[in-house]
Design an enzyme around this catalytic site. Structure first.
Site, short mmCIF file in Angstrom:
data_model
loop_
_atom_site.label_atom_id
_atom_site.label_comp_id
_atom_site.label_asym_id
_atom_site.label_seq_id
_atom_site.Cartn_x
_atom_site.Cartn_y
_atom_site.Cartn_z
N PRO A 11 0.82 -1.22 0.00
CA PRO A 11 0.00 0.00 0.00
C PRO A 11 0.85 1.26 0.00
O PRO A 11 2.08 1.20 0.12
CB PRO A 11 -0.78 -0.10 1.31
CG PRO A 11 0.15 -0.85 2.21
CD PRO A 11 0.86 -1.85 1.33
N ASP A 83 9.30 2.88 -11.57
CA ASP A 83 8.48 3.23 -10.40
C ASP A 83 7.01 3.34 -10.81
O ASP A 83 6.70 3.62 -11.96
CB ASP A 83 8.98 4.58 -9.84
CG ASP A 83 8.58 4.81 -8.38
OD1 ASP A 83 8.31 3.81 -7.67
OD2 ASP A 83 8.56 5.97 -7.95
N GLU A 84 6.10 3.11 -9.86
CA GLU A 84 4.65 3.33 -10.06
C GLU A 84 4.08 2.59 -11.28
O GLU A 84 3.36 3.17 -12.09
CB GLU A 84 4.37 4.84 -10.21
CG GLU A 84 4.90 5.71 -9.09
CD GLU A 84 3.98 5.78 -7.88
OE1 GLU A 84 3.04 4.97 -7.77
OE2 GLU A 84 4.22 6.66 -7.04
N GLN A 86 1.64 0.68 -11.60
CA GLN A 86 0.17 0.62 -11.72
C GLN A 86 -0.39 1.70 -12.64
O GLN A 86 -1.50 1.57 -13.14
CB GLN A 86 -0.49 0.72 -10.33
CG GLN A 86 -0.57 2.11 -9.72
CD GLN A 86 0.73 2.58 -9.07
OE1 GLN A 86 1.73 1.88 -9.08
NE2 GLN A 86 0.71 3.78 -8.49
N CYS A 143 -4.88 2.43 13.64
CA CYS A 143 -4.67 1.67 14.89
C CYS A 143 -3.21 1.45 15.23
O CYS A 143 -2.89 0.98 16.32
CB CYS A 143 -5.42 0.34 14.83
SG CYS A 143 -4.63 -0.89 13.76
N CYS A 182 -9.34 -1.49 9.68
CA CYS A 182 -9.56 -0.04 9.78
C CYS A 182 -9.93 0.59 8.44
O CYS A 182 -10.35 1.74 8.39
CB CYS A 182 -8.31 0.64 10.33
SG CYS A 182 -7.94 0.17 12.03
ZN LIG Z 1 -5.68 -0.61 11.66
#
Ligand SMILES: [Zn+2]
Length: 206
Positions: A11, A83-84, A86, A143, A182
Site C-alpha cells: 500500500p 516506479d509506479e 500501476q 490503529c 480499519c
Molecule cells: Zn488498523
C-alpha cells in the site's frame, strides 16, 4: 545474461520507492548501466526524478506510454528500474516480458490495490510474470498495527466514496495506509438503493 523481474508492492507509505532506491544505489556502487523510468501521470514528483517519502531521490526518465520504454532502453543497459507500475497502460506487460527476453534485470514498484481495494491496472499480470515479488506492509495510520495492506483515500479527512474517480489529479484528497480492519469504503449509491428497496417493501407491506 541472467534476466529477472523483481516486483516490490504494497500500500501507499510502505516504503516501495525507498526499497527501489536502495536497490538502485547498490547497482550504482556495482557500476551497472542503469535506466530509471517513471510514468508521467505521477503527480508526487514534479521534476524528472523519483522520490521516496523520506526525501531520497534519483533522476528518472518520465514516459507517457509503456511502449516508449523500448526506445529508451539501450542494448548496453543492464538494470531497468520502473516506479509506479500501476499507472502504465496494459502494454507494460509486453514491454517487461521483452526486456526479460533481452536478459535485463528489471526492478519495479507498484500499488497492487487501488483506493477501492481492487487490483490496480496491470499489477495482477505483472505479479504473475515477476520472478520475485516482495509485498511490503505499512503501519496502519488508524490503529498503529504493522500490517497495513490497504490504501485509504480521504477527502476532507473523511473516507472517500466508492464512486469517486480512480485517479484524482489536483484534488483535495489525501491517502493513508490502513489495515483491513480499519479500512473503510462508503458506498452512497448502494446505500441509497438499499434504502429505496426497503421503503418500497415497507410501502407494499402496508
Ligand atoms: Zn488498523
Amino acid at each position: 545474461m541472467q534476466y529477472s523481474f523483481e516486483l516490490i508492492t504494497g500500500p501507499m507509505g510502505c516504503g516501495k520507492t525507498e526499497e527501489l532506491l536502495r536497490r538502485i544505489r547498490r547497482c550504482v556502487i556495482a557500476k551497472k548501466k542503469i535506466k530509471v523510468i517513471s510514468p508521467e501521470i505521477d503527480t508526487r514528483a514534479h521534476g524528472d526524478y523519483i522520490e521516496s517519502r523520506n526525501g531520497l531521490w534519483y533522476d528518472a526518465i518520465k514516459v507517457a506510454h509503456a511502449i516508449q520504454i523500448m526506445h529508451i532502453v539501450k542494448p548496453e543497459d543492464e538494470v531497468i528500474a520502473i516506479d509506479e507500475l500501476q499507472f502504465f497502460d496494459s502494454n507494460i506487460v509486453k514491454v517487461i516480458t521483452e526486456l526479460m527476453k533481452q536478459g535485463k534485470r528489471i526492478i519495479g514498484t507498484g500499488l497492487e490495490l487501488d483506493f477501492k481495494s481492487e487490483p490496480f491496472g496491470s499489477m495482477p499480470e505483472l505479479m504473475c510474470i515477476a520472478t520475485h515479488v516482495d509485498k511490503l506492509h505499512a503501519i496502519c495510520m488508524k490503529c498503529g498495527c504493522e500490517h497495513a495492506t490497504r490504501t485509504q483515500r480521504l477527502i476532507d479527512g473523511k473516507p472517500a466514496d466508492k464512486s469517486s474517480p480512480l485517479v484524482m489529479i489536483g484534488g483535495d484528497e489525501t491517502y493513508e495506509a490502513r489495515c483491513i480492519q480499519c479500512y473503510e469504503l462508503p458506498n452512497a449509491k448502494q446505500d441509497e438503493e438499499v434504502s429505496k428497496k426497503f421503503k418500497l417493501l415497507h410501502f407494499e407491506a402496508r
